[in-house]
Design a protein around this motif. Sequence first.
Motif, PDB file in Angstrom:
ATOM      1  N   GLY A 226       0.842  -0.255  -9.009  1.00 20.57           N
ATOM      2  CA  GLY A 226       2.204  -0.273  -8.475  1.00 20.57           C
ATOM      3  C   GLY A 226       2.726   1.119  -8.188  1.00 20.57           C
ATOM      4  O   GLY A 226       3.356   1.354  -7.147  1.00 20.57           O
ATOM      5  N   SER A 227       2.470   2.057  -9.084  1.00 21.46           N
ATOM      6  CA  SER A 227       2.933   3.429  -8.885  1.00 21.46           C
ATOM      7  C   SER A 227       2.255   4.072  -7.678  1.00 21.46           C
ATOM      8  O   SER A 227       2.892   4.801  -6.911  1.00 21.46           O
ATOM      9  CB  SER A 227       2.659   4.264 -10.142  1.00 21.46           C
ATOM     10  N   ALA A 228       0.960   3.801  -7.514  1.00 25.56           N
ATOM     11  CA  ALA A 228       0.236   4.347  -6.362  1.00 25.56           C
ATOM     12  C   ALA A 228       0.823   3.811  -5.055  1.00 25.56           C
ATOM     13  O   ALA A 228       1.029   4.566  -4.092  1.00 25.56           O
ATOM     14  CB  ALA A 228      -1.246   4.004  -6.465  1.00 25.56           C
ATOM     15  N   LEU A 229       1.104   2.509  -5.010  1.00 27.61           N
ATOM     16  CA  LEU A 229       1.658   1.914  -3.786  1.00 27.61           C
ATOM     17  C   LEU A 229       3.066   2.428  -3.498  1.00 27.61           C
ATOM     18  O   LEU A 229       3.408   2.716  -2.347  1.00 27.61           O
ATOM     19  CB  LEU A 229       1.666   0.392  -3.913  1.00 27.61           C
ATOM     20  N   VAL A 230       3.880   2.542  -4.546  1.00 31.24           N
ATOM     21  CA  VAL A 230       5.238   3.069  -4.352  1.00 31.24           C
ATOM     22  C   VAL A 230       5.176   4.531  -3.914  1.00 31.24           C
ATOM     23  O   VAL A 230       5.948   4.962  -3.044  1.00 31.24           O
ATOM     24  CB  VAL A 230       6.067   2.927  -5.643  1.00 31.24           C
ATOM     25  N   GLY A 231       4.253   5.292  -4.499  1.00 36.58           N
ATOM     26  CA  GLY A 231       4.094   6.687  -4.095  1.00 36.58           C
ATOM     27  C   GLY A 231       3.719   6.816  -2.631  1.00 36.58           C
ATOM     28  O   GLY A 231       4.283   7.643  -1.900  1.00 36.58           O
TER      29      GLY A 231
END
Length: 273
Positions: A226-231
Amino acid sequence: MTVAVLVGLLAGAVGAIALIERRIFLAESLTHSTFPGAVAGVVVAAWAVPAIWGGRAGYAVLSVAILVGAALMCLPMLALARWLQGVPGVSAQAAAGAVLSTGFALGYLLSTWFAPLPLKVDGFLAGSLLNVKTTDAWTAGVCLALTALLLVTAGPRLAFHAFDPVGHRASGMSARAADAAVMGMVCVAIVVLVPSLGTILPIALIAAPAAAVVPWVRSVHALVIGSALVGAGCALAGLAVAVLGELSAGGCIGALCALVWAGSVGTRRALSA
């Protein structure tokens, strides 16, 4: 656009690990302390290239010198942080703050001492996502692949170390190796982000996506993805806003990261009320 996606994915994934390992503040101090390394790399390249091959150092050489200098500067700064944490009465936060101040001050000292530099100081501080080259894209892609491989193979052990350091140590696993892996990923991400976001703004893309995602997930696996996609989303959207408004890409990405985090926190509190 490709570089924006790559650095967003890398920063988001690494930020998730830094968050669960409680290394965000140390990561912030390292982003600022790469400033003197970047300046030193440019100074050395600008001197060495004419002395060895003749002629002036080109942009490609200076770009590589920035990355190498920033990466090498992470090592003494990490050593300084560890030494300060061992001093009685000095907390981890205080040590990270001291490293941040020392690194940034040293960077300004070097940039002033060796002025005029072949590159503008603004390029060190805020980067230029709109001016990155193919080399930067390849560098980001390779580092993202290596980081993903490390997370797949060692991710469970890093999560074990983050949530149960006593059990991790009792199981015979090396805490030093886990710390080295985490800080190695953080340093690599910071260095890769320097051409795009400089030495100040990378912390926004590292910290904010993970902080925005963590209230909504229940596993480390989901947090990392999730953090990678939001980033990546923040990097792309920030770049689009910068192009449309003729603004600083790094500044727009940083501001958008802050808005995403604030929106996540506000929505979570509203739903919990």
